[in-house]
Design an enzyme around this catalytic site. Structure first.
Site, short mmCIF file in Angstrom:
data_model
loop_
_atom_site.label_atom_id
_atom_site.label_comp_id
_atom_site.label_asym_id
_atom_site.label_seq_id
_atom_site.Cartn_x
_atom_site.Cartn_y
_atom_site.Cartn_z
N GLU A 467 0.85 -1.18 0.00
CA GLU A 467 0.00 0.00 0.00
C GLU A 467 0.89 1.24 0.00
O GLU A 467 1.14 1.81 -1.03
CB GLU A 467 -0.95 -0.04 1.21
CG GLU A 467 -2.22 0.75 0.98
CD GLU A 467 -3.34 0.31 1.91
OE1 GLU A 467 -4.42 0.89 1.82
OE2 GLU A 467 -3.14 -0.61 2.73
N GLU A 739 -1.92 0.11 13.64
CA GLU A 739 -3.11 0.46 12.88
C GLU A 739 -4.38 0.11 13.65
O GLU A 739 -5.39 0.82 13.55
CB GLU A 739 -3.10 -0.29 11.54
CG GLU A 739 -4.26 0.01 10.63
CD GLU A 739 -4.15 -0.69 9.30
OE1 GLU A 739 -4.85 -0.28 8.36
OE2 GLU A 739 -3.35 -1.65 9.18
#
Length: 888
Positions: A467, A739
């Site tokens: 990502e 996260e």
């Protein structure tokens, strides 16, 4: 006697910048001196084209009576491209003392794309029986009649590149030209190579790899921006007699592949030392078997001189242990989750393959855990040359890791042989925070390391899996914390220009910048697209950068108009794609989005962005827009209350995030606000003071509790060590921000393999609360950029000491408090040429001393205003020490 002077002279936030493109650059400086109340009364600036002695001037401001010492615009003769300018500043203070001159320089780059005469050069490797994955090496020899007095290379690439001249690699800066919205904006760099060009034969070499341009990015296969790498370069030589020569990329260059047989942002790098072409960037190298280049028909209208600070190796770490996993793996533990690469030395037979696999964590058994990388391989391979000691260091890929599995290394894996090189944008670190709780100190370290790992030319969401994108939502929730930790003015200026460049004609904003999702309907999510408004306003608050606010104003306005015109209801945002409160713990099973209704969140951000737009319009003197958007804001608030507030004043969404946004964005008033405050407290008590917020609720949670007078609850949340909390990850050994609140469970199992980064800074936005509430450092929005600082420390149960410092554009701001044996001591420093408002909490005027004196006797204190529980002081610049009895 008071000493007085100047320091830290800067042009566009930088010290002696080379290759900038600003046609009206701005200058800033800091005053120095002892004592209190140091204030600038006037300044004088002189600038000269290429003359460090200032005998001929392009500008003399004359004596300008003002205390402004930041963002002073150049007002001299029009600037030229490829020219060095010297400037110097002298100031007088309010007492009449005059400083010495302080000198610096700036140098312009290729300011107009039309000036470029070079051609884009490339080569179809596959057509010429070369591996298309291998990096291209371009070279050119040239002759210099004598040593030049000035030699500059101006260069860029479609891909990422490195330069060599006469066998010397130039790139201290990595991953050039950086990542921008390449079809609209492509940065060019300037290199001073005067000392490297010699009389006679010379050679230039350029190596170009895929990078973000041609490699796979954002879920796309290769060739997202283009299917051909290319280089563009001009070398300008100036001689003592005034002659000039130019060497450009054209059809006379040669090209081949070499030892870098694969380089990928996600997958790593493979280097075969047997394919090295020793001396390839020297004039004596024989290149008869090299290929001719092709000219690529690619425009230059997108070229802009470099805006961002470059990516560099900023730190080096040695491993702290060599581990042997249950699977028999040799694993290096560097003790810190980071971003960069690992170099090592080795002696091995030719053809030996050494492989390093990088990961953030180990699994519960102690094996390398790579499932959360998804398709990213994060692996480097080195094929040994086989002649003596060899040293390998990757160049065109970066990894996010703490642990490295070593395979194929012929000797014992020793700590001394391996070094981790930590890379990120070369941002000055401007803030520090520490307190009496070591777990909080570790959390602060985790926040800073998360910023280091993800501020790599763009503000990425994560640096390890497939990502690594510039998500707008992550950037906007973290930007205020980021601006405390580091000087991010140039970093975000460049990124916001890409946001504006990629903004849809309708005003919609991609969820990633640069836009990696073109043509998708998944754009313009609330809390993500709002970065178009929140980020410029935050930079204005932190740096007083009115020009950036003006530059981004149309983009800000276009975003609000996009929301306004979306769907059938003008004053509610209830259509379009939404992430919601991403990764909130109250999310329904199987969903990443929290329980707070998406239209509730969207309308809340609609109101918030409109409110900030009004503030920006007021700063810029756009009174017509002020009136229009004040009315729009009023109508949005009315409809929000009709849609989302019951007749009895209860929010329709019983979530922490709903209440935090309603309060934090000022969406409710009067008795309704009182009810919402009470309900938020009740929600926290019902959860036993456990947070359930996600990406959009968490950044405002503690600050909102402080605003409603419940800093005590904010402290309970911040100091909690149980799941879910910020310190839970610290207790689990985290060295960066996770996260997910439950990225890793106490038993060593993982939340998910699909979306589970262990270096993801969004929840690190709590750092803003540490600086602005615990230590109390904040800027005054009416005198932005810390021209007037507000310091209001708020001690809470669990801490006996807190210290924060911030290096503002005026100098260091310090707030330090300690509580010991019932005595509160608060130390404050305000830099010269500023003033401050200081709130002494729980203080009685008759009990407070400053430097051992009563407040009325202390020089530098302009006003003393007793309040209900506190004392408000108006201070001149300088250092102060307050002491009084502490009562809760």
């Amino acid at each position: 006697m008071q000493l007085f002077g100047l320091t830290d002279l800067r042009c566009e936030y930088r010290v002696n910048p080379v290759g900038i493109g600003n046609r009206v650059p701005r200058f800033s400086w800091k005053l120095t001196g002892t004592g209190r109340g140091i204030k600038q009364a006037s300044y004088r600036i002189q600038a000269s084209e290429g003359d460090p002695l200032f005998q001929t001037l392009t500008w003399d401001s004359g004596q300008v009576r003002t205390d402004q010492s930041v963002h002073i615009p150049y007002e001299g003769s029009p600037l030229k491209s490829r020219t060095i300018y010297h400037y110097r500043v002298r100031v007088r203070d309010s007492r009449g003392a005059e400083s010495d001159w302080l000198s610096a320089f700036w140098e312009t780059g290729m300011m107009d794309f039309a000036e470029w005469t070079a051609h884009w050069i490339t080569c179809d490797l596959e057509l010429n029986n070369r591996s298309p994955e291998a990096s291209q090496m371009f070279r050119k020899t040239f002759e210099a009649g004598e040593s030049p007095v000035s030699a500059r290379i101006y260069a860029t690439a479609l891909g990422i590149y490195e330069l060599e001249l006469n066998g010397k690699r130039l790139n201290e800066n990595k991953f050039l030209p950086g990542w921008t919205s390449y079809h609209k904006r492509l940065q060019t760099q300037t290199f001073d190579v005067t000392d490297l060009v010699r009389r006679g034969d010379n050679a230039i070499g350029i190596t170009v790899a895929d990078g973000w341009y041609k490699g796979r990015i954002g879920g796309h296969p290769n060739n997202f921006y283009g299917d051909q790498r290319a280089a563009l370069l001009e070398l300008h030589l100036k001689y003592e007699d005034g002659r000039q020569e130019i060497v450009i990329t054209d059809g006379s260059w040669r090209v081949d592949t070499g030892p870098i047989v694969m380089a990928s942002i996600y997958d790593g790098e493979t280097y075969d030392a047997r394919l090295e072409k020793e001396g390839w960037s020297t004039s004596s190298y024989e290149d008869d078997d090299w290929l001719p280049v092709s000219i690529l028909d690619h425009g230059k209208q997108m070229l802009v001189p470099e805006e961002n600070l470059p990516t560099r190796v900023m730190r080096e770490l040695k491993p702290i242990a060599v581990l042997r996993s249950p699977a028999g793996e040799k694993i290096l533990d560097f003790g810190q989750n980071m971003v960069g690469w690992v170099s090592y030395s080795v002696m091995a037979p030719t053809g030996t393959i050494i492989e390093l696999a990088h990961a953030e964590v180990l699994d519960r058994d102690g094996n390398l855990y790579t499932d959360n990388l998804r398709s990213a391989k994060q692996t480097t391979r080195y094929v040994c040359r086989g002649s003596g000691s060899e040293v390998y260091e990757p160049r065109f890929s970066f990894q996010g890791f703490r642990y490295v599995k070593v395979t194929g290394y012929p000797d014992d894996v020793s700590l001394e042989s391996f070094t981790a090189h930590v890379i990120y944008s070369a941002l000055d670190e401007t803030g520090t925070f520490e307190c009496s709780d070591e777990s909080i100190n570790q959390l602060q370290s985790n926040i800073v390391w998360g910023q280091r790992g993800n501020f790599l030319d763009v503000p990425t969401d994560c640096p390890q899996r497939d990502e690594r994108l510039g998500y707008t939502g992550d950037a906007q929730v973290f930007i205020r914390t980021a601006a405390f930790n580091m000087d991010v003015a140039s970093f975000f200026t460049k990124w916001l220009r890409d946001l504006k460049a990629d903004q849809l004609p309708s005003g919609g904003v991609s969820n990633t910048v640069p836009d990696t999702l073109p043509g998708w309907d998944l754009h313009s999510a609330a809390g993500w697209g709002d970065a178009a408004v929140i980020c410029p306003w935050t930079l204005y608050l932190c740096y007083g950068d009115k020009r950036l606010l003006e530059e981004q104003y149309d983009s800000m306005k276009l975003w609000v108009e996009f929301i306004r015109n979306l769907g059938e209801e003008e004053f509610l945002w209830n259509s379009g794609f939404q992430f919601g409160d991403w990764l909130a713990l109250d999310a329904p099973a199987g969903s990443y989005a929290g329980a707070t209704p998406k239209d509730f969140i969207a309308t809340a951000f609609y109101a918030h962005s409109t409110d900030l737009l009004v503030k920006a319009a007021r700063v810029l003197g756009k009174e017509k827009d002020v009136a229009e958007y004040e009315e729009l804001h009023k109508r949005v608030l009315e409809h929000f209350n009709l849609e989302f507030v019951s007749k009895n004043g209860r929010l329709v969404s019983p979530t922490q995030t709903a209440h935090v946004l309603a309060l934090g964005f000022g969406l409710v008033e009067g008795t309704v606000r009182t009810r919402v405050e009470q309900d938020l407290i009740e929600l926290l008590e019902q959860s036993n003071h456990k947070l359930t917020t996600g990406f959009l609720g968490t950044p405002y949670l503690c600050s909102t509790l402080t605003d409603i007078g419940r800093t005590d609850l904010a402290y309970k949340l911040a100091l909690s060590r149980d799941f879910p909390s910020w310190l839970y990850s610290v207790e689990q050994g985290a060295t960066t921000i996770w996260e997910h609140w439950d990225g890793r469970n106490a038993d060593g199992s993982f939340w998910s393999a699909d979306m589970n980064s262990f270096n993801h800074y969004a929840f690190g936005a709590i750092g803003d609360w540490f600086y602005r509430v615990v230590s109390g450092i904040d800027t005054d929005s009416e005198q932005s950029g810390y021209k007037h600082t507000r310091i209001h420390p708020r001690p809470g149960e669990g801490l006996t000491y807190a210290r924060a410092s911030y290096q503002s554009m005026y100098g260091e701001i310090l707030s330090l408090w300690t509580i010991e044996d019932g005595i509160m001591i608060i130390q404050i420093t305000l830099p010269p040429n500023t003033t401050g408002t200081v709130i002494l909490p729980n203080a009685r005027q008759e009990e407070v001393t400053e430097g051992g004196m009563r407040l009325s006797e202390s020089y530098g204190i302009r006003h003393v205003v007793p309040q209900e529980k506190d004392i408000r002081l108006e201070l001149e610049s300088g250092s102060y020490r307050f002491q009084y009895a502490w009562r809760l």
